[in-house]
Design a protein around this motif. Structure first.
Motif, PDB file in Angstrom:
ATOM      1  N   ALA A   1      37.113 -42.237 -58.310  1.00  0.00           N
ATOM      2  CA  ALA A   1      37.752 -41.332 -57.350  1.00  0.00           C
ATOM      3  C   ALA A   1      39.226 -41.079 -57.645  1.00  0.00           C
ATOM      4  CB  ALA A   1      37.586 -41.881 -55.933  1.00  0.00           C
ATOM      5  N   ARG A   2      39.948 -42.113 -58.063  1.00  0.00           N
ATOM      6  CA  ARG A   2      41.392 -41.965 -58.240  1.00  0.00           C
ATOM      7  C   ARG A   2      41.781 -41.514 -59.642  1.00  0.00           C
ATOM      8  NH1 ARG A   2      44.352 -44.913 -54.203  1.00  0.00           N
ATOM      9  NH2 ARG A   2      43.097 -44.632 -52.327  1.00  0.00           N
TER      10      ARG A   2
ATOM     11  N   SER B   1      43.429 -35.566 -58.731  1.00  0.00           N
ATOM     12  CA  SER B   1      42.514 -36.656 -59.043  1.00  0.00           C
ATOM     13  C   SER B   1      41.079 -36.184 -58.820  1.00  0.00           C
ATOM     14  CB  SER B   1      42.812 -37.855 -58.158  1.00  0.00           C
ATOM     15  OG  SER B   1      42.576 -37.501 -56.813  1.00  0.00           O
TER      16      SER B   1
ATOM     17  N   ARG C   1      42.619 -40.813 -48.101  1.00  0.00           N
ATOM     18  CA  ARG C   1      42.443 -42.189 -47.654  1.00  0.00           C
ATOM     19  C   ARG C   1      40.965 -42.476 -47.456  1.00  0.00           C
ATOM     20  NH1 ARG C   1      45.658 -44.219 -44.647  1.00  0.00           N
ATOM     21  NH2 ARG C   1      47.689 -43.403 -45.272  1.00  0.00           N
TER      22      ARG C   1
ATOM     23  N   PRO D   1      46.461 -39.136 -52.900  1.00  0.00           N
ATOM     24  CA  PRO D   1      45.019 -39.412 -52.810  1.00  0.00           C
ATOM     25  C   PRO D   1      44.535 -39.381 -51.361  1.00  0.00           C
ATOM     26  CG  PRO D   1      46.252 -41.408 -53.324  1.00  0.00           C
ATOM     27  CD  PRO D   1      47.219 -40.278 -53.403  1.00  0.00           C
TER      28      PRO D   1
ATOM     29  N   GLN E   1      38.826 -37.259 -56.766  1.00  0.00           N
ATOM     30  CA  GLN E   1      38.454 -37.049 -55.353  1.00  0.00           C
ATOM     31  C   GLN E   1      39.127 -35.805 -54.783  1.00  0.00           C
ATOM     32  OE1 GLN E   1      41.612 -40.106 -53.260  1.00  0.00           O
ATOM     33  NE2 GLN E   1      39.444 -40.413 -52.952  1.00  0.00           N
ATOM     34  N   ARG E   2      40.365 -35.538 -55.253  1.00  0.00           N
ATOM     35  CA  ARG E   2      41.061 -34.340 -54.776  1.00  0.00           C
ATOM     36  C   ARG E   2      40.369 -33.071 -55.282  1.00  0.00           C
ATOM     37  NH1 ARG E   2      44.219 -33.291 -50.591  1.00  0.00           N
ATOM     38  NH2 ARG E   2      45.360 -35.160 -50.045  1.00  0.00           N
TER      39      ARG E   2
END
Lengths: 257, 296, 376
Positions: C140-141, C102, B296, B294, C104-105
């Motif tokens: 996000a995760r 994920s 940061r 993930p 966010q990725r």
């Protein structure tokens, strides 16, 4: 489509395909070579095929292979289809564990299967022969049959069976008139694979066959150990053509859903 | 007949568990009797003293397992392990591009696939013989190299580690290609397009999307090559000669010439244990998503 | 920050005479259109009409045929440019979220490919998620597999918008979510378009969706643009029978133009009777005329009570259909297809319609409500 194959992938793949198939093709071509020792081409001949007919051990081996293949295929297909039906149509306790267990014979090295059966047969003093080979082949190929038939069953439309029941057919009638006809290609391709496994098997068979019950691979292995001669190319070619035909048939059956 | 059928149906109908087991029983029984029980007996044998004419004597001993610490056998174990790993690695390098080419093969896909499935099922013995035919001193490879002037005298290819490795890779390559192909085939092409629109060039697209999403196939392929390589016997037997023994040959030897069944059983059990370890490792990694850390 | 290209107002997308074939099949045939900066532009049509191929030509997944015209983005010819060399963003029909990354990725993917400084990425990802109303701390995760269809949709949108593109391509992005959510997303997309000033190029087969959201619509049929215009122009003035039929419902009448009558023409209806139509450059004396009339612009009367000055055809009531907001009367008319007339439902329990099956009736409409079709 925007995904293009880089040239080097194509070239590289062509080389790998050559690696996979050229040895076999060369072997087949030289089964028609009119020279006992040389790998130079000395003319076309069917001589090596004629030689095969003169060898009683090969004919006996072929006969043994066909008997063993036939018997083990029938047994493995029937038992495997029943298991697949239970897995596809019924929920029961321990199902997941059972499915896991089915995969164990597939990952177990053949040599382990072979010697453990040898020990069993020695322990209960069963003489080695065609029967013991059949027992071994069924034990090894059963899981393959289950997987092939199960795949077909899971791709099948269950509403057809429900429709049959709404139309008044009981479970047994539905099974024979609706399930089995649809399942037939799956069963047949399972059977073909079982036969191929049996027909090709050397390792397991070498442990559980007796002196009078050599199957074709056992005979061929003996020939290879002794000497490299063109008759082996000839018998190999025959074996390859038979398996190729069987695999092609099985492949077509699986694909023509 | 009809009456029997009626009664059978009437009995089975409210008992789905019984129906399931009626279908399962014959096959399961076969597998228990002729697969599981023999494995257990083998395990028991591996801990019993050796009999004089094959077989075992009553008693309990761990001597056979202890023998594996003998450098001679440690060597065989190490060789088997190293060769299986090497074979897996080579198959991966050779197999991945092929799987990729099949998955993107368009109209040729079915044919290309069939050409991989075919060796998957054809006689291992015959295929190994084909290698002998090519590699022996008077074989085609030597013959052609002589003619092309690459070498001046026949060189020994057969009965070398090279021959065994070639045979192993030749034998098990399809096991690598098929699962990788399956995972590439499942790959949604719109994901690749999405990566492109987001600015990924082909190399980046492969590294960040195609490769991670085909990892399940890679892992399965490695397992499917590693396991049979570990337990292989024919390849080293026919292409390796006496010096290139793998553990499968050791097992075979104990049950033929050496007539040491319990030692052979122990060796066999070690093979089985290694296989199960590999499978457990596979099940561990299989479900782990090959994602990126993930932000940061 | 993506650098805004020089303030070239005017068109950001230009297709000039673009063609694309797959084998013998023309998927896009000689299409020209311009899309203005900030516009919400829809490509509308049935499946197989070429709208998706047109979008893929803009994205760079397809190249135009060798002599297949020019695609320009922001003034630059991009015919041969790969998608990653174009400054565009796209939302896919299937969302195409990377399942192994994920949320966010996924959203950061494009920024990372564009070598955005690390420090900036996290911040922009957060803002993009907030923009599509996904709480960053919650989502996000997560992995795409853990999201609902609507949430995936929003992530896909965030992944595109985070790049602050000049042009955003959307390929039927609302096709897979349920009706209520779809209506909500339509309004959100529209307001994002206005708020960000990004040009939206939107592919859809849903005419209502296109009418609701678009500034302009290109209706595509059979690899060509059948009509290009604002929603009102397209709905109220369809140029072809295809457009009239595809957008909303229409009743069609054919006949021969007989003579000028005041500001319009008198047409002899095939099947009997005559009607008046307004003047139109396509009409020539003695030639065939085809018109379309929207059901809601028609009314049903007793045969002897048609208001003067209106066109009327006589027929029989075949069906009365209850639709809630409106009632449809299906009238069988000799010499043409059944005519559908929409009337307001004023409450069937209080004030029921005075019609029942089998009644003789006349369908009437005002001459100015005729839509004259260019192809007969």
């Amino acid at each position: 489509m925007s995904v293009r194959l880089p040239r080097w992938v194509l070239g590289f793949s062509a080389l790998v395909y050559a690696f996979l198939h050229v040895p076999i093709l060369v072997l087949m071509v030289f089964s028609f070579n009119d020279s006992k020792f040389s790998v130079n081409w000395s003319g076309f001949t069917f001589n090596w095929y004629h030689r095969l007919l003169e060898r009683p051990d090969i004919l006996r081996g072929l006969r043994a292979s066909l008997i063993v293949g036939g018997a083990s295929t029938v047994i493995a297909t029937v038992l495997g289809t029943l298991i697949a039906l239970a897995l596809a149509r019924h929920r029961f306790r321990g199902r997941t564990a059972f499915e896991g267990f089915l995969y164990v014979p597939i990952v177990t090295p053949e040599i382990v299967v072979g010697i453990s059966l040898l020990i069993l047969f020695a322990l209960v003093k069963v003489p080695l022969g065609l029967t013991t080979i059949v027992i071994a082949h069924v034990a090894f190929s059963l899981s393959f049959v289950v997987i092939v038939v199960l795949a077909r069953l899971e791709g099948m439309d269950r509403t057809l069976e429900e429709a049959a029941m709404i139309l008044g057919a009981d479970e047994v009638t539905t099974f024979w008139k609706v399930t089995v006809p649809q399942l037939w290609p799956g069963i047949l391709s399972g059977a073909l694979l079982a036969f191929t496994i049996s027909f090709d098997d050397f390792v397991i068979t070498s442990f559980v066959s007796g002196s009078g019950s050599s199957t074709l691979p056992i005979v061929v292995y003996g020939m290879v150990r002794r000497n490299v001669e063109p008759s082996i190319n000839a018998i190999s070619t025959i074996i390859l053509l038979v398996t190729t035909a069987l695999i092609y048939a099985a492949d077509r059956l699986v694909r023509n859903k | 007949m009809a009456a029997v059928r009626e009664r059978l149906l009437a009995w089975l109908h409210p008992r789905p568990q019984a129906r399931a087991w009626a279908l399962l029983a014959p096959g399961t029984l076969w597998l228990l009797l002729f697969f599981l029980v023999p494995l257990i007996i083998m395990f028991v044998y591996s801990m019993m003293p050796r009999g004089i004419y094959g077989g075992v004597d009553p008693g309990f001993t761990l001597e056979h397992y202890r023998r594996f610490f003998d450098p001679l056998y440690l060597d065989i174990l190490r060789r088997t392990f190293v060769w299986s790993i090497a074979c897996t690695a080579i198959c991966l390098v050779l197999g991945y591009p092929v799987a990729y080419a099949i998955a993107r093969g368009g109209q040729w896909k079915n044919l290309l696939l069939f050409l991989v499935v075919l060796p998957f099922w054809t006689s291992f013995l015959v295929r190994t013989f084909a290698m002998i035919f090519l590699l022996r001193d008077s074989g085609l490879v030597n013959n052609w190299m002589l003619r092309l002037g690459v070498i001046e005298h026949s060189i020994t290819l057969l009965y070398t580690p090279f021959a065994v490795m070639a045979g192993l890779v030749y034998g098990f390559l399809p096991f690598m290609i098929l699962p990788i192909y399956a995972s590439l085939e499942k790959l949604d092409l719109s994901l690749l397009e999405a990566a492109e629109v987001l600015g990924a060039r082909p190399v980046e697209r492969f590294r960040r999307v195609t490769l991670p999403l085909s990892m399940p196939g890679v892992v399965a392929g490695c397992l499917l090559v590693f396991i049979p390589a570990l337990g292989s016997f024919l390849t080293a037997d026919l292409l390796g000669g006496a010096k290139q023994m793998m553990i499968g040959n050791l097992v075979q030897n104990q049950f033929s010439a050496a007539r040491n069944w319990p030692f052979g059983s122990a060796a066999s059990f070690i093979v089985m244990a290694l296989v199960l370890l590999a499978v457990m490792f596979y099940l561990r990694v299989k479900d782990r998503a090959p994602g990126e850390a993930p932000l940061r | 920050m993506a650098v805004s290209p020089s303030s070239t107002t005017g068109s950001v997308v230009q297709l000039s005479r673009v063609s694309k074939s797959f084998g013998d099949v023309k998927a896009v045939d000689d299409v020209s259109l311009e899309i203005q900066r900030g516009e919400f532009f829809s490509l509308l049509g049935p499946s197989g009409c070429g709208k998706t191929t047109t979008l893929r030509l803009l994205a760079g997944f397809e190249e135009p045929d060798d002599d297949g015209g020019e695609v320009r983005l922001l003034g630059e010819v991009v015919n041969k440019k790969r998608p990653y060399e174009r400054k565009i963003a796209m939302v896919f029909q299937s969302y195409a979220l990377f399942p192994h990354l994920s949320v966010q990725r996924n959203v950061a993917f494009g920024l990372e490919q564009r070598k955005t400084p690390k420090a900036e990425i996290g911040d922009r990802v957060r803002r993009a998620l907030e923009m599509v109303r996904l709480e960053p701390d919650t989502f996000a995760r997560r992995m795409p597999g853990q999201l609902s269809g609507g949430q995936r949709q929003r992530v896909a949108l965030a992944r595109a918008l985070v790049l602050e593109p000049d042009i955003l391509l959307l390929d039927e992005p609302l096709g897979a979510i349920d009706l209520k959510l779809r209506k909500e997303m339509q309004l959100e997309l529209k307001s994002l378009n206005k708020q960000l000033g990004t040009t939206f190029v939107y592919v859809t087969h849903d005419q209502e969706e296109a009418l609701t959201m678009s500034d302009r619509i290109a209706v595509m049929d059979n690899a060509r643009v059948a009509q290009l215009g604002t929603p009102a122009e397209i709905y109220e003035n369809p140029r072809t029978a295809f457009v009239a039929k595809f957008i909303g419902e229409s009743n069609f009448f054919g006949g021969t133009a007989e003579r000028r009558n005041g500001g319009g023409w008198e047409v002899a209806r095939s099947g009997g009777g005559r009607f008046l139509v307004p003047d139109h450059p396509a009409i020539r004396e003695g030639r065939a005329v085809r018109i379309a009339v929207r059901p809601e612009w028609m009314d049903v009367w007793r045969p002897d009570a048609v208001p003067p000055g209106e066109n009327a055809v006589g027929g029989t009531i075949r069906d009365v259909i209850y639709l809630g907001e409106t009632m449809h009367l299906i009238v069988t008319v000799p010499g043409c297809d059944d005519v559908t007339v929409a009337v307001r439902n004023e409450g069937q329990l209080i004030k029921p319609l005075p019609w029942k099956r089998g009644d003789a009736a006349a369908v009437a409409w005002r001459p100015e409500d005729c839509q004259i079709l260019e192809e007969v």
